[in-house]
Design an enzyme around this catalytic site. Structure first.
Site: not given
Ligand code: AMP
Length: 115
Positions: A5, A8, A47, A92, A94, A97, A99, A101
């Site tokens: 990953c 990670c 993770h 959407g 990709t 993991h 996250h 934005h």
């Protein structure tokens, strides 16, 4: 940690990144393909594949507080910023993991939820 990953590997330091924030549970670093003058990804060190897999309320709070701290440190908290979490294929996402934005430095359409 999932050794295959990318996030990670960034969180563990295996892949160098310029971290704009880090604590025991969370790291943040610039998006490699920025969609705004400020585009930072805030991720848990642990993770977790996506928001759909998040079941730790304490960590959820830590992530959200980290987003706010990154915004303050980046000097964008007062003017405003947009926070997005893409989840799963139709959402959407990709990179599998979790996250957040954090986008700032340009005007986003009011009320827009994207395409
Ligand atoms: P999402 O489409 O929500 O899964 O977002 C994944 C984001 O990760 C995209 O905006 C990519 O530009 C970004 N990204 C992918 N690989 C890296 C990397 N090695 N360092 C920083 N950002 C990355």
């Amino acid at each position: 940690m999932a050794s295959d990953c990318i996030f990670c590997r960034i969180a563990s330091g295996a892949i160098p990144a310029s971290l704009v924030y880090q604590d025991e549970h969370v790291v943040a670093f610039p998006d490699v393909h920025p969609q705004a003058p400020t585009h930072v990804l805030v991720v848990p060190r642990k993770h977790i594949g996506s928001l759909a897999e998040l079941d730790d309320a304490d960590l959820a709070g830590k992530l959200l507080l980290a987003v706010a701290e990154v915004a303050r440190r980046g000097g964008v908290a007062e003017r405003g910023f947009r926070t997005i979490i893409n989840t799963g294929a139709e959402g959407g996402q990709t990179v599998p993991h979790l996250h957040f934005h954090l986008l700032a430095g340009r005007k986003f359409a009011e009320g827009s939820l994207g395409e």
